[in-house]
Structures are given as structure tokens and as C-alpha cells.
Design a protein around this motif. Structure first.
Motif, PDB file in Angstrom:
ATOM      1  N   GLN A 208       0.847  -1.201   0.000  1.00  0.00           N
ATOM      2  CA  GLN A 208       0.000   0.000   0.000  1.00  0.00           C
ATOM      3  C   GLN A 208       0.876   1.244   0.000  1.00  0.00           C
ATOM      4  O   GLN A 208       1.786   1.348   0.823  1.00  0.00           O
ATOM      5  N   VAL A 209       0.573   2.150  -0.887  1.00  0.00           N
ATOM      6  CA  VAL A 209       1.273   3.433  -0.855  1.00  0.00           C
ATOM      7  C   VAL A 209       0.244   4.556  -0.964  1.00  0.00           C
ATOM      8  O   VAL A 209      -0.866   4.351  -1.455  1.00  0.00           O
ATOM      9  N   ILE A 210       0.656   5.705  -0.523  1.00  0.00           N
ATOM     10  CA  ILE A 210      -0.273   6.833  -0.556  1.00  0.00           C
ATOM     11  C   ILE A 210       0.487   8.095  -0.954  1.00  0.00           C
ATOM     12  O   ILE A 210       1.673   8.233  -0.639  1.00  0.00           O
ATOM     13  N   TYR A 211      -0.193   8.957  -1.698  1.00  0.00           N
ATOM     14  CA  TYR A 211       0.416  10.231  -2.111  1.00  0.00           C
ATOM     15  C   TYR A 211      -0.431  11.370  -1.593  1.00  0.00           C
ATOM     16  O   TYR A 211      -1.658  11.304  -1.647  1.00  0.00           O
ATOM     17  N   HIS A 212       0.225  12.405  -1.106  1.00  0.00           N
ATOM     18  CA  HIS A 212      -0.521  13.601  -0.761  1.00  0.00           C
ATOM     19  C   HIS A 212      -0.577  14.487  -2.004  1.00  0.00           C
ATOM     20  O   HIS A 212       0.448  14.914  -2.532  1.00  0.00           O
ATOM     21  N   THR A 213      -1.784  14.704  -2.482  1.00  0.00           N
ATOM     22  CA  THR A 213      -1.979  15.433  -3.735  1.00  0.00           C
ATOM     23  C   THR A 213      -2.926  16.588  -3.457  1.00  0.00           C
ATOM     24  O   THR A 213      -3.992  16.363  -2.875  1.00  0.00           O
ATOM     25  N   PRO A 214      -2.578  17.822  -3.834  1.00  0.00           N
ATOM     26  CA  PRO A 214      -3.402  18.949  -3.393  1.00  0.00           C
ATOM     27  C   PRO A 214      -4.815  18.981  -3.991  1.00  0.00           C
ATOM     28  O   PRO A 214      -5.707  19.578  -3.401  1.00  0.00           O
ATOM     29  N   ASN A 215      -5.017  18.365  -5.134  1.00  0.00           N
ATOM     30  CA  ASN A 215      -6.332  18.485  -5.771  1.00  0.00           C
ATOM     31  C   ASN A 215      -6.529  17.386  -6.813  1.00  0.00           C
ATOM     32  O   ASN A 215      -5.619  16.617  -7.105  1.00  0.00           O
ATOM     33  N   LYS A 216      -7.736  17.387  -7.376  1.00  0.00           N
ATOM     34  CA  LYS A 216      -8.090  16.313  -8.315  1.00  0.00           C
ATOM     35  C   LYS A 216      -7.244  16.356  -9.587  1.00  0.00           C
ATOM     36  O   LYS A 216      -6.882  15.328 -10.143  1.00  0.00           O
ATOM     37  N   GLN A 217      -6.966  17.586 -10.047  1.00  0.00           N
ATOM     38  CA  GLN A 217      -6.197  17.696 -11.278  1.00  0.00           C
ATOM     39  C   GLN A 217      -4.804  17.076 -11.094  1.00  0.00           C
ATOM     40  O   GLN A 217      -4.289  16.390 -11.979  1.00  0.00           O
ATOM     41  N   THR A 218      -4.235  17.300  -9.926  1.00  0.00           N
ATOM     42  CA  THR A 218      -2.922  16.706  -9.629  1.00  0.00           C
ATOM     43  C   THR A 218      -3.043  15.186  -9.529  1.00  0.00           C
ATOM     44  O   THR A 218      -2.180  14.444 -10.001  1.00  0.00           O
ATOM     45  N   LYS A 219      -4.136  14.735  -8.932  1.00  0.00           N
ATOM     46  CA  LYS A 219      -4.349  13.290  -8.839  1.00  0.00           C
ATOM     47  C   LYS A 219      -4.384  12.688 -10.251  1.00  0.00           C
ATOM     48  O   LYS A 219      -3.767  11.655 -10.515  1.00  0.00           O
ATOM     49  N   ALA A 220      -5.117  13.363 -11.132  1.00  0.00           N
ATOM     50  CA  ALA A 220      -5.236  12.848 -12.505  1.00  0.00           C
ATOM     51  C   ALA A 220      -3.862  12.824 -13.180  1.00  0.00           C
ATOM     52  O   ALA A 220      -3.507  11.856 -13.854  1.00  0.00           O
ATOM     53  N   ASN A 221      -3.096  13.894 -12.978  1.00  0.00           N
ATOM     54  CA  ASN A 221      -1.748  13.934 -13.570  1.00  0.00           C
ATOM     55  C   ASN A 221      -0.879  12.801 -13.061  1.00  0.00           C
ATOM     56  O   ASN A 221      -0.125  12.192 -13.811  1.00  0.00           O
ATOM     57  N   LEU A 222      -0.982  12.564 -11.781  1.00  0.00           N
ATOM     58  CA  LEU A 222      -0.167  11.501 -11.180  1.00  0.00           C
ATOM     59  C   LEU A 222      -0.571  10.136 -11.751  1.00  0.00           C
ATOM     60  O   LEU A 222       0.277   9.306 -12.075  1.00  0.00           O
ATOM     61  N   ILE A 223      -1.863   9.942 -11.909  1.00  0.00           N
ATOM     62  CA  ILE A 223      -2.324   8.663 -12.481  1.00  0.00           C
ATOM     63  C   ILE A 223      -1.776   8.503 -13.900  1.00  0.00           C
ATOM     64  O   ILE A 223      -1.259   7.449 -14.276  1.00  0.00           O
ATOM     65  N   LYS A 224      -1.846   9.589 -14.672  1.00  0.00           N
ATOM     66  CA  LYS A 224      -1.315   9.522 -16.050  1.00  0.00           C
ATOM     67  C   LYS A 224       0.158   9.150 -16.016  1.00  0.00           C
ATOM     68  O   LYS A 224       0.618   8.302 -16.766  1.00  0.00           O
ATOM     69  N   HIS A 225       0.885   9.831 -15.138  1.00  0.00           N
ATOM     70  CA  HIS A 225       2.325   9.587 -15.020  1.00  0.00           C
ATOM     71  C   HIS A 225       2.599   8.123 -14.680  1.00  0.00           C
ATOM     72  O   HIS A 225       3.434   7.469 -15.304  1.00  0.00           O
ATOM     73  N   LEU A 226       1.860   7.616 -13.702  1.00  0.00           N
ATOM     74  CA  LEU A 226       2.100   6.236 -13.266  1.00  0.00           C
ATOM     75  C   LEU A 226       1.767   5.260 -14.386  1.00  0.00           C
ATOM     76  O   LEU A 226       2.513   4.320 -14.653  1.00  0.00           O
ATOM     77  N   LEU A 227       0.652   5.515 -15.060  1.00  0.00           N
ATOM     78  CA  LEU A 227       0.246   4.592 -16.132  1.00  0.00           C
ATOM     79  C   LEU A 227       1.254   4.616 -17.282  1.00  0.00           C
ATOM     80  O   LEU A 227       1.494   3.613 -17.950  1.00  0.00           O
ATOM     81  N   ARG A 228       1.830   5.782 -17.505  1.00  0.00           N
ATOM     82  CA  ARG A 228       2.785   5.927 -18.604  1.00  0.00           C
ATOM     83  C   ARG A 228       4.114   5.240 -18.279  1.00  0.00           C
ATOM     84  O   ARG A 228       4.760   4.688 -19.136  1.00  0.00           O
ATOM     85  N   HIS A 229       4.484   5.303 -17.002  1.00  0.00           N
ATOM     86  CA  HIS A 229       5.826   4.851 -16.643  1.00  0.00           C
ATOM     87  C   HIS A 229       5.908   3.486 -15.981  1.00  0.00           C
ATOM     88  O   HIS A 229       6.994   3.033 -15.673  1.00  0.00           O
ATOM     89  N   SER A 230       4.775   2.861 -15.718  1.00  0.00           N
ATOM     90  CA  SER A 230       4.869   1.564 -15.043  1.00  0.00           C
ATOM     91  C   SER A 230       4.298   0.486 -15.950  1.00  0.00           C
ATOM     92  O   SER A 230       3.078   0.365 -16.098  1.00  0.00           O
ATOM     93  N   GLU A 231       5.189  -0.275 -16.517  1.00  0.00           N
ATOM     94  CA  GLU A 231       4.730  -1.314 -17.434  1.00  0.00           C
ATOM     95  C   GLU A 231       3.999  -2.439 -16.719  1.00  0.00           C
ATOM     96  O   GLU A 231       3.218  -3.169 -17.317  1.00  0.00           O
ATOM     97  N   ASP A 232       4.293  -2.556 -15.429  1.00  0.00           N
ATOM     98  CA  ASP A 232       3.619  -3.636 -14.698  1.00  0.00           C
ATOM     99  C   ASP A 232       2.167  -3.293 -14.351  1.00  0.00           C
ATOM    100  O   ASP A 232       1.440  -4.112 -13.804  1.00  0.00           O
ATOM    101  N   MET A 233       1.709  -2.093 -14.706  1.00  0.00           N
ATOM    102  CA  MET A 233       0.308  -1.755 -14.434  1.00  0.00           C
ATOM    103  C   MET A 233      -0.541  -2.292 -15.581  1.00  0.00           C
ATOM    104  O   MET A 233      -0.959  -1.559 -16.471  1.00  0.00           O
ATOM    105  N   THR A 234      -0.803  -3.574 -15.524  1.00  0.00           N
ATOM    106  CA  THR A 234      -1.465  -4.214 -16.664  1.00  0.00           C
ATOM    107  C   THR A 234      -2.965  -4.342 -16.481  1.00  0.00           C
ATOM    108  O   THR A 234      -3.713  -4.423 -17.442  1.00  0.00           O
ATOM    109  N   LYS A 235      -3.391  -4.363 -15.237  1.00  0.00           N
ATOM    110  CA  LYS A 235      -4.823  -4.577 -14.985  1.00  0.00           C
ATOM    111  C   LYS A 235      -5.205  -3.747 -13.769  1.00  0.00           C
ATOM    112  O   LYS A 235      -4.992  -4.153 -12.630  1.00  0.00           O
ATOM    113  N   VAL A 236      -5.744  -2.573 -14.054  1.00  0.00           N
ATOM    114  CA  VAL A 236      -5.849  -1.553 -13.002  1.00  0.00           C
ATOM    115  C   VAL A 236      -7.306  -1.122 -12.801  1.00  0.00           C
ATOM    116  O   VAL A 236      -7.987  -0.786 -13.772  1.00  0.00           O
ATOM    117  N   ILE A 237      -7.752  -1.130 -11.577  1.00  0.00           N
ATOM    118  CA  ILE A 237      -9.071  -0.524 -11.285  1.00  0.00           C
ATOM    119  C   ILE A 237      -8.829   0.823 -10.615  1.00  0.00           C
ATOM    120  O   ILE A 237      -8.022   0.924  -9.685  1.00  0.00           O
TER     121      ILE A 237
END
Ligand code: AMP
Length: 438
Positions: free
Chosen positions: A219-248
Motif C-alpha cells: 500500500q502506498v499513498i500520495y498527498h496530492t493537493p487536488n483532483k487535477q494533480t491526482k489525474a496527472n499523477l495517475i497519467k504519469h504512473l500509467l505511462r511509466h509503469s509497465e507492470d500496471m497491466t490490470k488496473v481498477i
């Protein structure tokens, strides 16, 4: 469909209080216990702290007591420690907000003067540790003959702490005919002995042992100031983590789910499917099927839609919001792991969600590892509307903790924040205009 508080036949004053607390639906122990207790039965509830067991007995008991009546206590709740008494006190304060019920908390470690005064003023309900209850009873401060409902909370702990003689003593002082409830996290022989001695034909309910997150889920957690930042972080993670193959990805609302889905789709981070209540039954079934069979990489769902649906074996669960129904956190992250050697649960919280993170950590008895946002460019400014919503939520939480708190949305601070926003020229404004943003 799922049980609601309304269907549990609770009266309006409690439904209003529950609504203000933000409880979306009754927990399992509440669904099972409330009807039995309202029906006057003796109940053994095997449920840990964190399952909502306190409200499970408080709501039906308070509803049975109805309103302030007479001088003498009619209900007794016994708990092993001062800390638990204080916690129960807080629950009563929240749930009895729209009633005139009077209650007193009795525990040691402080002089009895105030407690005696409160008892003498008339009381409907006593919450007490066994020792202080007996001490004040012996002083003749109250009579026990009207006590018709009794709860032994955390009974296993009471036995571990050697309260058996006191419990037997207390039983002798109370009317024989009364409703008895026993709540315990575990059910060893010594608790069985209490049940055999004191309860009459009890109904036994057991909630599935509190799901502690499996050790295979990181389990990991990020402190993100707002939804737009959350969305950016998700994009970043999806772009850079090849092991994210099946994500809810779970969101609190369908609006958020829609916006996020559009954003991820635009950047070709899917393929993805959306699951929420505006989708027709067929679309929902197809979405689940496509995700299960690996036709798509991502499933974006509101937590309500995902409840009860059998999707496991995912590589990652992302919490776009922190669930306010804390058991949902455990359910959500329980979907990872299994086929994957380790599952990963990634949560994101803004300042107004820190309160819920704290509660979840208490529930799972773990601290969730916090990671820094990997790239400062992902952090965007918070819109005025979102900051206002966050501040309002923080005020609501403060009022829950302290009913005296007068919030008014941080008005002064808010004005300052506005001016800061203007000067800072939020980077959000520089970003390429999107069809729909948060
Ligand atoms: P308890 O198991 O009684 O210690 O409750 C654990 C926490 O769950 C408390 O902070 C309650 O305020 C909260 N809680 C109780 N019932 C619900 C519910 N139906 N939905 C969400 N939270 C709840």
C-alpha cells in the motif's frame, strides 16, 4: 439491492444524524444487529472495533429509550477502559444529536464529583467502566432498578482484564429481566461463560473477521493537493509503469469517473471501460467482462458500482479518493494480489481527506507508506471551487470532533487564499484547455 439505514426502521432524528456523519450505508454488523436489537432480543455480536459495532447497538437502544424520561438510568453500557468509554461518548454525542436523551460517562482516574452531579440531574443512559460504576452505585448516587438494557462492549477485553467478579456483582444489582447485548472481537470460552450466565436465548451474529489487508498487497499513498494533480499523477504512473497491466481506479462520484476516463482515453492510456450507475445493465456487464478477460487495461468505477462485483486478480488498485466508508478501503485493495505475486494499492488524498486516512490507518492497524509525488511538474494549483469544497469538508470534520466548533468555511483564511491564487497565477491556467476538467 443493498440495505439502507431507512430500511432498518430508524426514525428521522437518527437518519438525519447519520446523514450528517456521512455514513452512506449501514455496515454489516449494523445490518444484522439493528433489527434484532430493535426487536428486543438478546444479541451476541462478534465484531471488532472498526466494523461500526458501536452504532450497531447505540442506534436501536437509543431509539428504544425514545426520549428523556424520569431520573433513573434505563440503559447501561459497560466497557473495559476509560478510552473506550470516551469513544462511545463521542458516538452518542453524534448520533443522539437530535434527541433529548441524557447520558453520563463514568470512569476512574478523575474525581467523581462531576459524574455524581450529572447522575443526580437525571439520566437515561450510563456508559461506564465496571469499577467506577460499582463505586458510585455503592455511594447510592443512583438506583439501578430501571435498567432494562445492558451492553457489554469488548467483552473479551473485560475478561482479560479480570472484570469477571465485577460483572457478576453488577448483574446482581440490576433487574433480572432486561435486554442484554454482548459485543466481543473474539469469542473464547470465558466470553462464552458470560453469555451462558447472563444472556437469554441470544441471537448470535458474526461479521466476517475484519479483513486486514493481505500481506501481499503493498500500500502506498500520495498527498496530492487536488483532483487535477491526482489525474496527472495517475497519467504519469500509467505511462511509466509497465507492470500496471490490470488496473481498477475508484472514484467517489460518477462525474469524476467520467472526467478521468476522458482524460486517460485522450492520452491513450487505456483501453478502458467505465462502470457507474448511469450505464445500462448491458454496458456494465460488458465492461466487467472486457476487464476480466484482459480486453482492456483499465476499469474506472465508482465504489458503489463495484460493490459486490467479483473482480479480483488485478495488478493495481488506485483510489482517486479516500473512501469515507472505511471498510471499503479494505474491500477495494483486497482485489489486488492473488494471481499477481504482489498487488499494489495506490491511494491519493487531499488535505480534506487526511481525516479519513487517519481513520483507515486505525482500522487496518497499519500506517500506509507515503511517497512523494515523483515529478513536481505534476502538481497543479487548486481551483477556488475545489479549495472551498475542501475547506467545507474540513469544517464538517472539525464539527464531528468537537460540536462546539464554529467553522463558517474558514472565511478569513479563504479570502487570503483567494488573493494568493490571483498572484500565483495557477499553472492550471497555462495548461492546454481540456474539454472537461475537475
Ligand atoms: P466502531 O467499530 O464502532 O469503533 O466504528 C468505527 C468507525 O466507523 C467509527 O469512526 C464510526 O464513526 C464509523 N462508522 C460507523 N458506522 C459507519 C457507517 N455505517 N458508515 C461509515 N462509517 C461508519
Amino acid at each position: 439491492m443493498s440495505t439502507t439505514f431507512e430500511s432498518l426502521k430508524l426514525t428521522r432524528q437518527y437518519l438525519n444524524a447519520i446523514e450528517e456523519l456521512g455514513y452512506a450505508a449501514p455496515t454489516e454488523v449494523q445490518q444484522k444487529a439493528i433489527p434484532l436489537i430493535l426487536g428486543g432480543q438478546d444479541v451476541i455480536g462478534i465484531a471488532q472495533t472498526g466494523t461500526g459495532k458501536t452504532a450497531a447497538y447505540l442506534l436501536p437502544l437509543m431509539q428504544t429509550l425514545k426520549y428523556a424520561q424520569g431520573e433513573d438510568p434505563r440503559c447501561l453500557i459497560l466497557a473495559p477502559t476509560k478510552e473506550l468509554v470516551i469513544q462511545i461518548d463521542k458516538n452518542i454525542r453524534e448520533l443522539a444529536k437530535y434527541t433529548d436523551l441524557r447520558w453520563v460517562c463514568l470512569y476512574g482516574g478523575i474525581g467523581p464529583k462531576t459524574q455524581i452531579e450529572q447522575l443526580e440531574a437525571g439520566v437515561d443512559l450510563i456508559v461506564a467502566t465496571p469499577g467506577r460504576f460499582l463505586e458510585l452505585y455503592a455511594k447510592g448516587v443512583f438506583v439501578a432498578k430501571k435498567i432494562k438494557h445492558m451492553v457489554l462492549d469488548e467483552c473479551d477485553r473485560m475478561m482479560d482484564m479480570g472484570f469477571w467478579p465485577q460483572l457478576r456483582d453488577i448483574q446482581e444489582k440490576l433487574p433480572q429481566k432486561k435486554q442484554q447485548l454482548l459485543f466481543s472481537a473474539t469469542f473464547p470460552d470465558k466470553v462464552q461463560r458470560i453469555a451462558d450466565n447472563f444472556l437469554l436465548w441470544p441471537s448470535r451474529i458474526e461479521v466476517t473477521p475484519q479483513a486486514t489487508p493481505a500481506a501481499t498487497v503493498a500500500q502506498v499513498i500520495y498527498h496530492t493537493p487536488n483532483k487535477q494533480t491526482k489525474a496527472n499523477l495517475i497519467k504519469h504512473l500509467l505511462r511509466h509503469s509497465e507492470d500496471m497491466t490490470k488496473v481498477i481506479i475508484f472514484t467517489a462520484t460518477k462525474e469524476d469517473a467520467n472526467i478521468l476516463a476522458n482524460m486517460l482515453d485522450e492520452e491513450r492510456l487505456g483501453p478502458l471501460r467505465l462502470l457507474h450507475s448511469n450505464k445500462g445493465q448491458n454496458a456494465r456487464i460488458n465492461a466487467i467482462e472486457d476487464f476480466k478477460t484482459n480486453v482492456v487495461r483499465l476499469l474506472i468505477s465508482t465504489d458503489v458500482s463495484a460493490r459486490g462485483i467479483d473482480i479480483n486478480e488485478v495488478s493495481h488498485v488506485i483510489n482517486f479518493n479516500i473512501p469515507t466508508h472505511y471498510e471499503d478501503y479494505v474491500h477495494r485493495i483486497g482485489r489486488t494480489g492473488r494471481a499477481f505475486k504482489t498487488g499494489i494499492a495506490i491511494s491519493m488524498y487531499d488535505v480534506s481527506e487526511k481525516y479519513h486516512v487517519r481513520h483507515i490507518e486505525k482500522l487496518i492497524r497499519q500506517t500506509i507508506e507515503e511517497k512523494p509525488i515523483p515529478d513536481p511538474k505534476l502538481v497543479l494549483g487548486t481551483t477556488v471551487a475545489e479549495r472551498q469544497a475542501q475547506n467545507k469538508e474540513i469544517d464538517r470534520q472539525k464539527r464531528l470532533e468537537n460540536p462546539e466548533f464554529k467553522g463558517a468555511f474558514h472565511e478569513k483564511k479563504f479570502k487570503k487564499d483567494l488573493s494568493k491564487d490571483k498572484k500565483k497565477k495557477s499553472p492550471a491556467k497555462k495548461a492546454k484547455p481540456k474539454k472537461r476538467t475537475f
